[in-house]
Write a protein that holds these residues in place. Structure first.
Motif, PDB file in Angstrom:
ATOM      1  N   UNK A 116      38.654  -2.017  33.140  1.00 30.88           N
ATOM      2  CA  UNK A 116      39.503  -3.111  32.297  1.00 30.88           C
ATOM      3  C   UNK A 116      38.658  -3.244  31.004  1.00 30.88           C
ATOM      4  N   UNK A 117      37.652  -2.633  30.688  1.00 25.40           N
ATOM      5  CA  UNK A 117      36.957  -3.032  29.521  1.00 25.40           C
ATOM      6  C   UNK A 117      37.159  -2.328  28.172  1.00 25.40           C
ATOM      7  N   UNK A 118      38.521  -1.736  28.080  1.00 23.04           N
ATOM      8  CA  UNK A 118      39.197  -1.123  27.187  1.00 23.04           C
ATOM      9  C   UNK A 118      40.367  -2.064  26.746  1.00 23.04           C
ATOM     10  N   UNK A 119      41.050  -1.421  25.876  1.00 22.78           N
ATOM     11  CA  UNK A 119      42.220  -2.039  25.209  1.00 22.78           C
ATOM     12  C   UNK A 119      43.409  -1.863  26.650  1.00 22.78           C
ATOM     13  N   UNK A 120      44.321  -2.656  26.640  1.00 25.40           N
ATOM     14  CA  UNK A 120      45.353  -2.490  27.446  1.00 25.40           C
ATOM     15  C   UNK A 120      46.258  -1.290  27.095  1.00 25.40           C
ATOM     16  N   UNK A 150      53.066  -7.677  32.612  1.00 27.24           N
ATOM     17  CA  UNK A 150      52.180  -6.449  32.094  1.00 27.24           C
ATOM     18  C   UNK A 150      51.741  -5.857  33.415  1.00 27.24           C
ATOM     19  N   UNK A 151      51.164  -4.746  32.833  1.00 32.28           N
ATOM     20  CA  UNK A 151      50.485  -3.762  33.988  1.00 32.28           C
ATOM     21  C   UNK A 151      49.104  -4.168  34.048  1.00 32.28           C
ATOM     22  N   UNK A 152      48.540  -4.085  35.491  1.00 34.52           N
ATOM     23  CA  UNK A 152      47.164  -4.531  35.856  1.00 34.52           C
ATOM     24  C   UNK A 152      46.395  -3.241  35.651  1.00 34.52           C
ATOM     25  N   UNK A 153      45.211  -3.249  35.512  1.00 32.66           N
ATOM     26  CA  UNK A 153      44.454  -2.319  35.418  1.00 32.66           C
ATOM     27  C   UNK A 153      44.110  -1.610  36.993  1.00 32.66           C
ATOM     28  N   UNK A 154      44.407  -0.314  36.865  1.00 34.48           N
ATOM     29  CA  UNK A 154      44.097   0.242  38.430  1.00 34.48           C
ATOM     30  C   UNK A 154      43.030   0.298  38.952  1.00 34.48           C
ATOM     31  N   UNK A 212      56.902  -8.739  22.056  1.00 31.30           N
ATOM     32  CA  UNK A 212      55.863  -9.389  21.702  1.00 31.30           C
ATOM     33  C   UNK A 212      55.532 -10.336  22.932  1.00 31.30           C
ATOM     34  N   UNK A 213      56.579 -10.998  23.442  1.00 25.98           N
ATOM     35  CA  UNK A 213      56.081 -12.073  24.800  1.00 25.98           C
ATOM     36  C   UNK A 213      55.523 -10.734  25.697  1.00 25.98           C
ATOM     37  N   UNK A 214      56.120  -9.401  26.184  1.00 26.01           N
ATOM     38  CA  UNK A 214      55.555  -8.568  27.039  1.00 26.01           C
ATOM     39  C   UNK A 214      54.181  -8.305  26.852  1.00 26.01           C
ATOM     40  N   UNK A 215      53.926  -7.930  25.576  1.00 28.03           N
ATOM     41  CA  UNK A 215      52.548  -7.659  25.008  1.00 28.03           C
ATOM     42  C   UNK A 215      51.822  -8.814  25.261  1.00 28.03           C
ATOM     43  N   UNK A 216      52.041  -9.976  24.910  1.00 25.54           N
ATOM     44  CA  UNK A 216      51.113 -11.093  25.323  1.00 25.54           C
ATOM     45  C   UNK A 216      50.758 -11.254  26.729  1.00 25.54           C
ATOM     46  N   UNK A 237      45.092  -8.295  31.294  1.00 31.03           N
ATOM     47  CA  UNK A 237      43.837  -7.364  31.087  1.00 31.03           C
ATOM     48  C   UNK A 237      42.750  -8.301  30.765  1.00 31.03           C
ATOM     49  N   UNK A 238      43.253  -9.568  30.160  1.00 32.56           N
ATOM     50  CA  UNK A 238      41.999 -10.564  29.631  1.00 32.56           C
ATOM     51  C   UNK A 238      41.426 -11.021  31.302  1.00 32.56           C
ATOM     52  N   UNK A 239      42.273 -11.460  31.989  1.00 29.89           N
ATOM     53  CA  UNK A 239      41.857 -11.981  33.242  1.00 29.89           C
ATOM     54  C   UNK A 239      40.985 -11.020  34.297  1.00 29.89           C
ATOM     55  N   UNK A 240      41.340  -9.782  34.123  1.00 29.86           N
ATOM     56  CA  UNK A 240      40.934  -8.599  34.805  1.00 29.86           C
ATOM     57  C   UNK A 240      39.478  -8.505  34.229  1.00 29.86           C
ATOM     58  N   UNK A 241      39.166  -8.625  33.104  1.00 32.73           N
ATOM     59  CA  UNK A 241      38.026  -8.307  32.341  1.00 32.73           C
ATOM     60  C   UNK A 241      36.996  -9.683  32.768  1.00 32.73           C
TER      61      UNK A 241
END
Length: 128
Positions: free
Chosen positions: A10-14, A1-5, A48-52, A58-62
């Motif tokens: 990060x308080x928005x949807x990925x 997955x991509x990290x927030x820049x 689905x695995x890539x989206x998870x 993004x959850x960790x970033x938040x």
């Protein structure tokens, strides 16, 4: 997955995953071989695995990001979006914890989840 820049909230949807690119796919197979790819991808739905995986990043970033510096930069609509995103993440964390945050289980995963829930509750109050 991509990290927030850096500097991006990060308080928005990925963001959605990139569109599948055949040339890139074939180049990757050529460079890395197909055995590992096929073993991993045939076991489960790779999209689905890539989206998870991206949602996990993004959850960790938040969970690690202080929301306060972002708040003055957000419009009213973005504040509502951020509130909704954090609220959904809080609900997901509560579901993962089984709603049981009391007690003295000593489980490090349990204490991490409790800390993340506390952090998200604080973020909601900060946005509100």
């Amino acid at each position: 997955g991509s990290l927030p820049q850096p500097g991006v909230s990060p308080f928005r949807d990925a963001p959605p995953l990139k569109v599948f690119n055949v040339q890139s796919f074939l180049k990757n197979l050529e460079e890395n071989g197909c055995g590992k790819f096929l073993r991993r991808r045939f076991r489960h739905n790779w999209r689905a695995a890539a989206e998870r995986a991206q949602n996990r990043v993004w959850r960790r970033a938040r969970a690690k990001t202080d929301i306060h510096p972002f708040l003055p930069l957000l419009s009213e609509v973005q504040l509502v979006d951020a509130f909704t995103t954090v609220e959904q993440q809080l609900q997901a964390e509560l579901a993962l914890s089984g709603g049981e945050l009391g007690g003295s289980s000593g489980d490090s995963r349990h204490s991490h989840t409790a800390a993340v829930i506390k952090k998200f509750r604080g973020d909601l109050w900060a946005i509100y």
